[in-house]
Design an enzyme around this catalytic site. Structure first.
Site, mmCIF file in Angstrom:
data_model
loop_
_atom_site.group_PDB
_atom_site.id
_atom_site.type_symbol
_atom_site.label_atom_id
_atom_site.label_comp_id
_atom_site.label_asym_id
_atom_site.label_seq_id
_atom_site.Cartn_x
_atom_site.Cartn_y
_atom_site.Cartn_z
ATOM 1 N N SER A 1 0.812 -1.216 0.000
ATOM 2 C CA SER A 1 0.000 0.000 0.000
ATOM 3 C C SER A 1 0.844 1.263 0.000
ATOM 4 O O SER A 1 0.493 2.253 -0.657
ATOM 5 C CB SER A 1 -0.935 0.000 1.213
ATOM 6 O OG SER A 1 -1.759 -1.142 1.213
ATOM 7 N N HIS B 1 1.043 4.810 4.565
ATOM 8 C CA HIS B 1 0.263 5.382 3.467
ATOM 9 C C HIS B 1 0.612 6.859 3.265
ATOM 10 O O HIS B 1 0.831 7.308 2.133
ATOM 11 C CB HIS B 1 -1.235 5.258 3.768
ATOM 12 C CG HIS B 1 -1.745 3.866 3.671
ATOM 13 N ND1 HIS B 1 -3.093 3.563 3.668
ATOM 14 C CD2 HIS B 1 -1.110 2.667 3.578
ATOM 15 C CE1 HIS B 1 -3.251 2.257 3.578
ATOM 16 N NE2 HIS B 1 -2.060 1.691 3.522
#
EC number: 3.4.21.105
Length: 362
Positions: free
Chosen positions: A260, A318
């Site tokens: 991610s 992230h």
């Protein structure tokens, strides 16, 4: 002072001999040497991801059910980040240097590949064709893919392979040690890269690979194949380092894994380069929004998740990946990629001055 009961004394003696410390999430075993020794000063382990009310840590469904060692915080926890910092800087430099050399070699062999392709097409024209040739169908499918899709096919295959390794019971300890990143682990550096290709949940892997596949053509058209690979691999390491910093700063230790962080870099780079592009959610295609607004919403959500301590995703990774993508498109391309000529020149001189095969040295 009262006299302790026999059962209490036995329990304390047993605890001293086994050295067992219990925690809601972790187990830690210590083998003590025989003989008399001074009792060590009791050190309270850092509570890992527990609330102020004493609630037990709730593991995310995306993380494997691991039993890790209790992390005893160092008096100087900042030292935990020294090796990861040097690894991040060194790996990023090597990634971009290798990409520059790769691009040089690709350009050098393009003319030869062109003539080889002409020769192959001529041979195919005079060679009798086989009906239903499986290899021909695979080549046709491969040639119909865009440059970006062909580039990320190898990344997707690596993620699928590592996902299958998680299903082998005998490899669980190895996978936890090297394919999950955690500043509380004994192995700090290599998992920063390997965990970028690691997914325990099928849904997690499928969602990440779908997003990577969707943005692959755009990002490779913007950066090129070689530069994209350098950015992607560096983004995985950099996002994990940001996660390390956040975990050390907040004391919320725990394993992380997944692509991610690197994919957030890809998404942020495309949204920064093409802010007016239209995006849609996979399950709600009727609702569209601009890429710039999507990037702002993602950054806001991950910032809130990092500050509030949401545990389902590694919001620090992230956010680190997204910020790196924005920075690279805005400044990094000019600072790093456009200054690769000295390295390429050195490599060219090494290739030019190297002795030919079968020749002797002067």
């Amino acid at each position: 002072m009262g006299v302790k009961s026999a059962s209490t004394a036995q329990l304390q003696l047993s605890a001293q001999m086994t050295g067992y410390v219990s925690d809601p999430r972790f187990n830690f075993f210590i083998q003590q040497k025989c003989g008399f020794r001074k009792a060590p000063r009791k050190v309270e382990p850092r509570r890992s991801d527990t609330g102020t009310s004493g609630e037990a840590y709730k593991r995310s469904a995306l993380i494997p059910p691991v039993e890790e060692t209790v992390f005893y915080p160092s008096p100087y926890p900042i030292r935990t980040l020294v090796k990861p910092l040097f690894f991040t800087v060194g790996f990023t430099g090597c990634a971009f240097g290798s990409a520059a050399i790769w691009q040089y070699e690709s350009l050098k062999s393009r003319v030869q590949s062109y003539f080889d392709g002409i020769k192959a097409d001529w041979l195919d024209s005079i060679r009798p064709q086989k009906e239903g040739d499986f290899r021909k169908e695979i080549n046709k499918w491969w040639n119909n893919l865009s440059d970006g899709q062909r580039t990320v096919t190898g990344i997707i295959a690596a993620n699928v392979f590592v996902f299958c390794l998680w299903r082998v019971p005998s490899l669980q300890r190895t996978m936890i040690r090297y394919f999950t990143s955690n500043p509380a682990s004994k192995v700090l550096c290599s998992p920063m890269l390997l965990s970028t290709f690691s997914h325990f949940s099928l849904f997690h892997m499928a969602a990440n690979m779908y997003v990577l596949w969707s943005f692959s053509s755009s990002i490779v058209n913007i950066l090129g194949q070689e530069q994209f690979m350098a950015v992607y691999l560096s983004a995985g390491v950099i996002s994990n380092f940001v996660s390390y910093v956040c975990k050390v700063a907040t004391g919320r230790y725990g394993p992380s894994l997944g692509a991610s962080g690197a994919i957030m870099t890809v998404l942020a780079a495309v949204c920064t380069k093409i802010p007016e592009g239209r995006l849609a959610i996979i399950f709600l295609p009727m609702f569209t929004f601009t890429a710039g607004n999507a990037l702002k919403a993602i950054i806001a959500m991950d910032t809130a998740g990092m500050v509030l301590g949401w545990k389902f995703f590694d919001h620090a990774a992230h956010l680190g990946g997204a910020l790196f993508g924005i920075w690279y498109i805005t400044y990094g391309h000019e600072l790093i990629w456009k200054n690769r000529e000295p390295l390429v020149k050195i490599w060219h001189e090494m290739r030019t001055n190297s002795p030919k095969k079968g020749g002797g040295s002067k």
